[in-house]
Design an enzyme around this catalytic site. Structure first.
Site, short mmCIF file in Angstrom:
data_model
loop_
_atom_site.label_atom_id
_atom_site.label_comp_id
_atom_site.label_asym_id
_atom_site.label_seq_id
_atom_site.Cartn_x
_atom_site.Cartn_y
_atom_site.Cartn_z
N HIS A 1 0.82 -1.21 0.00
CA HIS A 1 0.00 0.00 0.00
C HIS A 1 0.85 1.26 0.00
O HIS A 1 0.60 2.20 0.75
CB HIS A 1 -0.93 -0.01 1.21
N ILE A 2 1.85 1.31 -0.84
CA ILE A 2 2.73 2.48 -0.88
C ILE A 2 1.97 3.69 -1.42
O ILE A 2 1.15 3.58 -2.32
CB ILE A 2 3.99 2.20 -1.71
#
Length: 538
Positions: A473-474
């Site tokens: 989930h960057i």
């Protein structure tokens, strides 16, 4: 839309046909505007993309995956951590775990308080509703007619029901709809689907637009440089089939390459922190110190148990049982092949006094080989992944060369803030409490990772640093806001550059407390509406 020679021209040029780019291409081409969509990867032809349980076959697949890796860092025991990113029509929505969760309203209210005007939860809710089609709840907050079908799990193993029961026995309230009015407690996961298949933005939004004569989709087209006239972006240079080409934008260029590729393309094009750009030989077009900064991600560790007296995915994924599951999926659209990566979740607070949850637990009725990424163990197992839902650590993504084909340096700086370690320890304690509750304890042989002997704070901290990984989930490397490190304003326009916006997960000023695909699609839906509003206003 062809101009002269190999050059193209359009009203809007969108770089990246991922979760955001496919939405933008569909929405902006609805009213007749000429749109060119560039995608570095191929079409979404790979069969494993469309089978929900095929996700494990895509995590390393170079045909559809950028397969990035972080720089080794001492905070995570000198390891490189694998970062899958979709390199295909649909982007990461074509290779992700298909979980559909909006995050907490406090996420968006927090963005608003940071100077992102128009991005409070009440203001983004209409866009969440317009993208989804959900029939499982009567809540006013849910959408009913959007392009993406959102469903509850079609098949749920008994272990998942026992997890939900155990979480309640451990003191967590039952939440019937984790995308509804209450976003705390334990609840069953929801998935983005397209019938029995994956519901990527390529197979939903883009599929609705593919027949339009004013939309041109160019695959295997690697964007190499943004083109400028002074402080205005006028187009994009790209490499396709060994040839260098250009596409000009009469109105705007929209960068939707994602949290890695968007800041990287800005930097190699001369937009970013000036001192760094000069140090790698890039001529500065416009100084924006925040490009590539503010990187945020959900760091996670797994707590696994060996299972007795119940069926796990481990047994269903091999031999004759797998053949039976394939037949079930083909004939009924149900069974193990419909599974995503987590069948139930918990959102909880690590301590009193917090305004919203900072821990996410993701349950899977499966266990994984610690030495082989993405591979299931042969023995029956179950796992709770413990995620730091509101990480304070921040990292960077920085170009290493003016050559756009040289990958950037990825420094997530995981666990660099002490509170992130504290939250992870609190999450492990909560996961163990759930495993110890009667409903789940009856099916446990023993904890296998990190193991019952790992109990001290020092030993658990070592486990977190040595075995933790990304939850994929960057976000945040072209953040929205008004402060000096903001890259885009509240209308997603790059500050100081005309004709250029960034619309993808990189604009999040802080990562949402849960999975990022639904929020990214919402950002694109709202971004498209703003572009059309601005065009209508002249």
């Amino acid at each position: 839309m062809r101009a002269n020679g190999t050059d193209l021209e359009a009203d809007y040029v969108i770089i990246g046909a991922g979760s955001a780019g496919c939405v933008l291409a569909s929405r902006l081409s609805e009213d007749g505007a000429r749109v060119v969509l560039l995608e570095a990867g191929p079409t979404d032809w790979h069969p494993m993309i469309h089978v929900p349980a095929g996700v494990l076959k895509l995590l390393y697949n170079p045909l559809v995956n950028w397969n990035y890796a972080t720089d080794p860092e001492p905070g995570t025991a000198g390891r490189q951590i694998h970062w899958p990113r979709g390199r295909v029509l649909g982007g990461s929505s074509s290779i992700n775990g298909m979980l559909w969760i909006r995050g907490n309203p406090a996420d968006y209210d927090g963005w608003s308080q940071m100077g992102c005007k128009g991005w409070s939860f009440d203001e983004v809710l209409p866009h969440f509703k317009s993208i989804e089609r959900y029939a499982g709840s009567e809540a006013e907050q849910r959408g009913r007619s959007g392009p993406i079908l959102v469903e509850d799990y079609r098949t749920i193993l008994d272990l998942t029901h026992r997890f939900v029961d155990a979480a309640q026995q451990a003191g967590l309230p039952l939440t019937k709809d984790l995308n509804g009015p209450r976003r705390e407690g334990v609840g069953y996961s929801q998935m983005s689907r397209n019938g029995r298949f994956r519901g990527s933005t390529a197979r939903t939004f883009l599929a609705q637009a593919k027949g339009r004569q004013n939309l041109r989709i160019e695959t295997k087209a690697f964007a190499t440089r943004l083109l400028f006239e002074g402080k205005r972006c006028i187009g994009v240079a790209f490499r396709q089939g060994g040839h260098d080409k250009r596409v000009k934008a009469a109105r705007e260029v929209i960068l939707s390459g994602g949290t890695i590729n968007s800041p990287h393309l800005l930097q190699v094009s001369g937009v970013g922190p000036a001192e760094h750009l000069r140090s790698i030989g890039v001529a500065v077009v416009h100084e924006l110190p925040g490009v590539g900064a503010n990187l945020s991600d959900h760091y996670t560790v797994r707590i696994s148990h060996r299972v007795k007296g119940a069926v796990s995915i481990n047994e269903l994924a091999r031999g004759m049982r797998l053949a039976g599951e394939v037949a079930k999926w083909l004939t009924t659209g149900r069974g193990a092949l419909t599974f995503g990566v987590s069948s139930a979740q918990v959102f909880a607070r690590s301590r009193e006094g917090l305004a919203s949850p900072d821990i996410q637990l993701l349950f899977s009725p499966a266990s994984y080989d610690q030495n082989k990424f993405g591979a299931l163990e042969r023995e029956p197992g179950m796992t709770i992944a413990v995620s730091i839902a509101r990480p304070e650590s921040r990292g960077t993504i920085m170009a290493k060369s003016p050559d756009p084909f040289v990958r950037p340096s990825l420094k997530p700086n995981y666990l660099s803030v002490a509170n992130d370690v504290r939250v992870s320890l609190a999450g492990i304690a909560l996961a163990r409490r759930v495993f110890a509750a009667p409903a789940l304890a009856q099916h446990s042989v023993a904890e296998t990772t990190p193991g019952p002997g790992v109990t001290s704070e020092a030993a658990l901290t070592d486990y977190i640093r040595q075995q933790g990984t990304t939850l994929y989930h960057i976000a945040g490397t072209c953040k929205m806001g008004e402060d000096p490190m903001a890259v885009v304003d509240s209308r997603l326009k790059v500050r100081g550059i005309a004709g250029l916006r960034v619309i993808d997960a990189s604009v999040m000023p802080a990562v949402t407390t849960a999975n990022t695909n639904a929020p990214t699609i919402m950002i694109a839906e709202k971004g498209a509406a703003m572009i059309r509003q601005d065009a209508a206003a002249g």
